[in-house]
Design a protein around this motif. Sequence first.
Motif, PDB file in Angstrom:
ATOM      1  N   ASN A  39       0.831  -1.211   0.000  1.00 12.95           N
ATOM      2  CA  ASN A  39       0.000   0.000   0.000  1.00 12.95           C
ATOM      3  C   ASN A  39       0.863   1.257   0.000  1.00 12.95           C
ATOM      4  OD1 ASN A  39      -2.378  -1.471   0.002  1.00 12.95           O
ATOM      5  ND2 ASN A  39      -2.651  -1.332   2.210  1.00 12.95           N
ATOM      6  N   ALA A  42       2.348   1.715  -3.399  1.00 13.60           N
ATOM      7  CA  ALA A  42       1.309   2.109  -4.364  1.00 13.60           C
ATOM      8  C   ALA A  42       0.905   3.563  -4.178  1.00 13.60           C
ATOM      9  CB  ALA A  42       0.094   1.202  -4.230  1.00 13.60           C
ATOM     10  N   ARG A  98       1.494  -4.218  -8.391  1.00  9.87           N
ATOM     11  CA  ARG A  98       0.386  -3.261  -8.471  1.00  9.87           C
ATOM     12  C   ARG A  98      -0.948  -4.015  -8.516  1.00  9.87           C
ATOM     13  NH1 ARG A  98       0.332   1.677  -8.086  1.00  9.87           N
ATOM     14  NH2 ARG A  98       2.497   1.907  -8.678  1.00  9.87           N
ATOM     15  N   HIS A  99      -1.002  -5.088  -9.321  1.00  8.77           N
ATOM     16  CA  HIS A  99      -2.229  -5.888  -9.406  1.00  8.77           C
ATOM     17  C   HIS A  99      -2.553  -6.512  -8.042  1.00  8.77           C
ATOM     18  CE1 HIS A  99      -5.315  -8.533 -10.942  1.00  8.77           C
ATOM     19  NE2 HIS A  99      -4.682  -9.551 -10.385  1.00  8.77           N
ATOM     20  N   GLN A 101      -1.649  -5.410  -5.103  1.00  8.50           N
ATOM     21  CA  GLN A 101      -2.075  -4.348  -4.190  1.00  8.50           C
ATOM     22  C   GLN A 101      -3.525  -3.964  -4.460  1.00  8.50           C
ATOM     23  OE1 GLN A 101      -2.791  -0.827  -4.806  1.00  8.50           O
ATOM     24  NE2 GLN A 101      -3.234  -0.648  -2.613  1.00  8.50           N
ATOM     25  N   GLN A 102      -3.940  -3.961  -5.706  1.00 12.39           N
ATOM     26  CA  GLN A 102      -5.334  -3.655  -6.038  1.00 12.39           C
ATOM     27  C   GLN A 102      -6.271  -4.727  -5.481  1.00 12.39           C
ATOM     28  OE1 GLN A 102      -4.912  -3.232 -10.278  1.00 12.39           O
ATOM     29  NE2 GLN A 102      -4.411  -1.051 -10.142  1.00 12.39           N
TER      30      GLN A 102
END
Length: 145
Positions: A39, A42, A98-99, A101-102
């Motif tokens: 997080n 990101a 990133r994926h 974290q999403q």
Amino acid sequence: MTFTLNGQILGRTHYATRAVLERELGRLGLTFVQALLLNALAAADAPLPRAEAARRLVEAVKVPTATAHATLAELIAATLAAPLSTDVSRVALTPTGRHTQQLVAAASAEIGARLWADLSAEDLAVAARVLEVVRRRAEQTLTAG
């Protein structure tokens, strides 16, 4: 039933809600501190110096600096974060990171929506104000030594 807000209630609430999240994080192969560091990476406007990434984790969950650096190394080993090719002292999320974290953010949002669902906006606002005051006081106590 009457409740008195105190450290025990705060702690039990934290650990119960964290356990719900950790169950979802386990399905993603992550620990709680790894998710927090994802997080932080990101949320950064640019790749972070390793020391800054570690500092953000230390601030968030009061882990030792060595633990924060070890967590960053875990994310790099899992190819969720990577040093920049032009400056290895700076790190950023990989596309996989990133994926992931999403996915963490979506799971966290769903859990929050479910757990806070029937509480009034007024109750939530009061709780947020009270908890923020207590958090700031605890932070001041920690920095005072």
